[in-house]
Design an enzyme around this catalytic site. Structure first.
Site, PDB file in Angstrom:
ATOM      1  N   LYS A 165      12.598 -22.375 -30.607  1.00 47.89           N
ATOM      2  CA  LYS A 165      12.221 -23.233 -31.736  1.00 47.89           C
ATOM      3  C   LYS A 165      11.554 -22.380 -32.811  1.00 47.89           C
ATOM      4  O   LYS A 165      10.328 -22.312 -32.915  1.00 47.89           O
ATOM      5  CB  LYS A 165      11.309 -24.363 -31.263  1.00 47.89           C
ATOM      6  CG  LYS A 165      11.242 -25.523 -32.238  1.00 47.89           C
ATOM      7  CD  LYS A 165      10.620 -26.745 -31.602  1.00 47.89           C
ATOM      8  CE  LYS A 165      10.307 -27.827 -32.595  1.00 47.89           C
ATOM      9  NZ  LYS A 165      11.477 -28.447 -33.216  1.00 47.89           N
TER      10      LYS A 165
HETATM   11  N1  PMP Z   1      17.223 -30.170 -31.491  1.00 46.10           N
HETATM   12  C1  PMP Z   1      16.616 -29.718 -32.602  1.00 46.10           C
HETATM   13  C2  PMP Z   1      17.353 -28.820 -33.504  1.00 46.10           C
HETATM   14  C3  PMP Z   1      15.306 -30.117 -32.883  1.00 46.10           C
HETATM   15  O1  PMP Z   1      14.693 -29.691 -33.972  1.00 46.10           O
HETATM   16  C4  PMP Z   1      14.649 -30.993 -32.008  1.00 46.10           C
HETATM   17  C5  PMP Z   1      13.254 -31.450 -32.314  1.00 46.10           C
HETATM   18  N2  PMP Z   1      12.299 -30.537 -31.853  1.00 46.10           N
HETATM   19  C6  PMP Z   1      15.319 -31.424 -30.861  1.00 46.10           C
HETATM   20  C7  PMP Z   1      16.607 -30.983 -30.639  1.00 46.10           C
HETATM   21  C8  PMP Z   1      14.638 -32.305 -29.874  1.00 46.10           C
HETATM   22  O2  PMP Z   1      13.651 -31.587 -29.186  1.00 46.10           O
HETATM   23  P1  PMP Z   1      12.369 -32.287 -28.591  1.00 46.10           P
HETATM   24  O3  PMP Z   1      12.838 -33.457 -27.811  1.00 46.10           O
HETATM   25  O4  PMP Z   1      11.747 -31.256 -27.724  1.00 46.10           O
HETATM   26  O5  PMP Z   1      11.514 -32.695 -29.720  1.00 46.10           O
END
Ligand code: PMP
Length: 307
Positions: free
Chosen positions: A160
């Protein structure tokens, strides 16, 4: 929607006033994208007070993201989990979005610099349903983007990092300009990857299908929550590559993310899903929000009380 300011921001171990959380324009992360972050939520629960949801897993991913880019974090998992609880409590927030960020700071230019120090900060502020209250209830209209997600071996989609959101920006802006709520990115091989900020699930003949981590996705923590809850409900979940056309044969589609929570999709590229009453999506959605009302037992220890 403008950011709703709160009082304090945690920065490098201290609580500082919101307005003082500034940085120099020669910050490394601003020039080379050397920043990693998390998006987390705190919920006002009916039975355990205000809780940060899956604090540990988010901070684990935060540390992992920093590790991939060789950013030295001077704080432990426990320190950062505690800081997330503190920032919600000290700002007297009930429901909040929490944004930990770590970036290479001011000190030296050049993408491979190891001298620029890592700065770590955590902000928290109120943020409602990302794809709207109406979308949460009635489903959102999405479109497949003309932009592909990062291919494996280019920039890691499973980390991320701030720079990954250049892809999300292109995918999401394109969709919004055309009147859709969100855009879906395809992976390098043309199979379905994910939404600009959400993981995607297709329901076909009673089974839930979601792209695997190798399809250029961020392995979402809400994705894992949805998979765990679905299995608990006795619904079969498979992770497999999804050809684009499968979106047009879907009984249901839903998207997950910390910001988007569990949002039903009602159409893709203007083709409506087969089951507009979202029977399986509703079960997952109810089980998810039930964690905060206490109707779903938190047998996994996902709720971390701030008090
Ligand atoms: N994919 C992307 C590209 C994202 O930015 C997010 C949000 N963080 C998610 C998936 C979902 O991740 P999470 O459930 O951990 O928030």
């Amino acid at each position: 929607m403008p950011i709703q300011e709160t009082k304090l921001i945690w920065r490098n171990g201290e609580m500082i006033p919101w307005a003082d959380a500034t940085t120099h324009i020669l910050t490394h992360g601003l020039h080379y994208g050397t920043a990693v972050f998390e998006g987390m939520r705190a919920y006002e629960t009916a039975h355990k007070g205000v809780c940060v949801f899956r604090n540990r897993e988010h901070i684990e991913r935060f540390l992992y993201s920093a590790r991939v880019y060789r950013m030295d974090m001077n704080y432990s998992l426990e320190d950062l989990m505690q800081a997330c609880l503190d920032i919600v409590r000290k700002n007297e927030l009930s429901a909040a979005y929490i944004r930990p960020v770590a970036f290479l700071g001011y000190g030296e230019m050049g993408p491979a610099s190891r001298a620029a120090k890592t700065e770590v900060a955590i902000a928290a502020f109120p943020w409602g349903a990302y794809l709207g209250e109406d979308g949460m209830k009635n489903g959102v209209d999405v479109a497949v983007s003309s932009w592909r997600r990062m291919a494996p071996g280019t920039i890691p989609a499973g980390v991320k990092a701030a720079g990954n959101y250049l892809s999300s920006r292109l995918v999401s802006m394109e969709a919004k300009e055309k009147g859709f709520a969100e855009g879906i990115g395809l992976s390098h091989d043309g199979t379905v990857s994910e939404g600009a900020g959400e993981n995607l699930f297709v329901i076909h003949k009673g089974r839930i299908i979601t792209p695997p981590t190798a399809s250029s996705i961020l392995a979402g923590i809400t994705r894992d929550t949805a998979i765990t809850l679905a299995k608990k409900l006795g619904i079969e979940v498979v992770e497999q590559a999804i050809p684009r056309e499968m979106l047009y044969a879907a009984d249901e589609i839903f998207m997950t993310g910390t910001a988007a929570e569990v949002t039903p999709v009602r159409s893709v590229d203007k083709l409506p899903i087969n089951r507009p009453d979202f029977p399986i999506t509703r079960q997952i959605q109810n089980a998810f929000f039930g964690l905060f009302t206490g109707e779903t037992e938190d047998e996994w220890g996902w709720l971390d009380p701030v008090a």
